[in-house]
Design an enzyme around this catalytic site. Structure first.
Site, PDB file in Angstrom:
ATOM      1  CG  ASP A 170      -1.708   1.251   1.166  1.00 14.53           C
ATOM      2  OD1 ASP A 170      -2.125   1.586   0.071  1.00 14.53           O
ATOM      3  OD2 ASP A 170      -2.585   1.116   2.417  1.00 14.53           O
TER       4      ASP A 170
ATOM      5  CG  ASP B 224      -2.881   3.422  -3.274  1.00 10.59           C
ATOM      6  OD1 ASP B 224      -4.063   2.641  -3.645  1.00 10.59           O
ATOM      7  OD2 ASP B 224      -2.773   4.632  -2.184  1.00 10.59           O
ATOM      8  CD  GLU B 225      -4.915  -0.955  -1.415  1.00 11.85           C
ATOM      9  OE1 GLU B 225      -4.954  -1.596  -0.395  1.00 11.85           O
ATOM     10  OE2 GLU B 225      -6.619  -0.485  -1.184  1.00 11.85           O
TER      11      GLU B 225
END
Length: 365
Positions: free
Chosen positions: A16, A111-112
């Site tokens: 993350d 983003d993860e």
């Protein structure tokens, strides 16, 4: 507990990025470094925050917060306009680093992602070592930090990645999972929002151990299908696979209310909040669709869904809200409402500019 229910052979990493949008902006613009910034929203109080830098988070500013509230908490907050084309390029680079180690990559957003490194490409063998290398390569190549959680299933890995942010690395092995789950506050469980957490606390359930003491029948009665998930997960059971190239058919958000609501004005206010939060998710995922669906569950548990599809994509928050509001106003409220949600589907396939569906008109489910 019989820990044979844990698949000790799986090696799962959840990665993350730390305050991703804000960190990219601070990396690219020297004048923003070390300053409290909010990506999204505006200084005139319109809109909501997409991402807050860690400097802003110290004041209590966070994603999905209204700009008005963010300014009250941090009067010197700096607002920046989202640069989704840049974030997408950075995300693609990050993902290319993941693929150096495994093809089993399940992106959750820009983003993860989850990685299954049970059989990694470089034959490293250690998930912890792979996570360290990924963190180092992201730092060296992109000058950004990422937090990682390592465990034997997705649920624990995801929680672990959030434990030592920013730039954290947390490993929770099979022998520690039972104790970890028993000590975990209920609000940290995936799928437990504010309403569910409050209901759990009203039932005397504060930690995983309290949850574990409840029968499967009671959990199902209190929380519906989620009750089964809670029963399994508190025992460390999560056999969900890491699914690469997962196609999301819709993105939505819904809330179950602590008390049934019968006032239209209150429902309109809740709808506006749901719409803002959904818009943030769409921005974060870079997904834009042309079908909006409103879901309403009444006090007698009957459910209505209403949808509208448009020729273009929904890409403006106000347009989404007006369409959702029009659907809400068409309903007859002879019963109180216990849940409301909205979702966007029929996404555009950016590779060929087509859509994942063909519905063109108002329809009822």
């Amino acid at each position: 507990m019989d820990d044979t229910i844990l698949n000790k052979k799986r090696k799962i990493i959840h990665l993350d990025m730390d305050a991703f949008f804000a960190s990219v902006d601070q990396r690219d613009f020297e004048e923003l470094r070390g300053k409290p910034i909010a990506v999204g929203g505006s200084p005139d109080g319109r809109g909501v925050v997409a991402t807050a830098s860690y400097e802003a988070r110290k004041y209590g500013v966070k994603s999905a917060m209204s700009s008005i509230q963010a300014i009250k908490l941090c009067p010197h907050l700096i607002f920046t306009r989202p640069r989704f084309d840049v974030y997408k390029q950075v995300s693609d680079h990050i993902r290319s680093i993941f693929y150096r180690y495994t093809d089993l990559v399940e992106p959750l957003s820009l983003d993860e992602a989850f990685l299954d490194v049970s059989h990694d490409k470089q034959h490293i063998g250690s998930a912890l070592e792979i996570a360290k290398r990924i963190k180092r390569e992201i730092k060296d190549e992109l000058n950004l930090t990422v937090s990682a959680g390592v465990s034997v299933n997705k649920f624990v890995a995801k929680i672990a990645s959030d434990m030592n942010k920013p730039d954290g690395l947390t490993f929770i092995g099979p022998s520690k999972i039972v104790t970890f789950m028993e000590e975990l506050p209920v609000e940290k469980f995936f799928g437990v929002g504010k309403v569910t957490a409050n209901k759990m606390r009203s039932l005397g359930i504060f930690k995983g151990l309290d949850l574990k003491k409840q029968s499967h029948v009671d959990l199902m009665r209190w929380f519906g299908k989620s009750g089964d998930f809670f029963y399994q997960i508190v025992r460390g059971i999560d056999n969900r696979a890491v699914v690469p190239n997962r196609i999301r058919k819709s993105i939505g958000i819904e809330d179950t209310f602590p008390n049934d609501i019968g006032q239209l004005d209150e429902l309109k206010s809740i709808l506006e909040d749901l719409n803002s939060r959904l818009y943030l998710r769409l921005e974060k995922g870079g997904k834009w669709g042309r079908t909006l669906t409103l879901k309403v569950k009444f006090e007698d548990f009957t459910v209505l869904t209403r949808s509208i599809s448009i020729l273009e994509i929904f890409k403006h928050k106000e347009d989404m809200y007006q369409v959702a509001l029009s659907l809400l106003l068409k309903l007859e409220f002879d019963k109180k409402v216990r849940l409301m949600g909205i979702s966007i589907s029929n996404f555009r396939d950016e590779s060929n500019d087509r859509f994942e569906g063909y519905q063109l008109s108002l329809f009822d489910d």
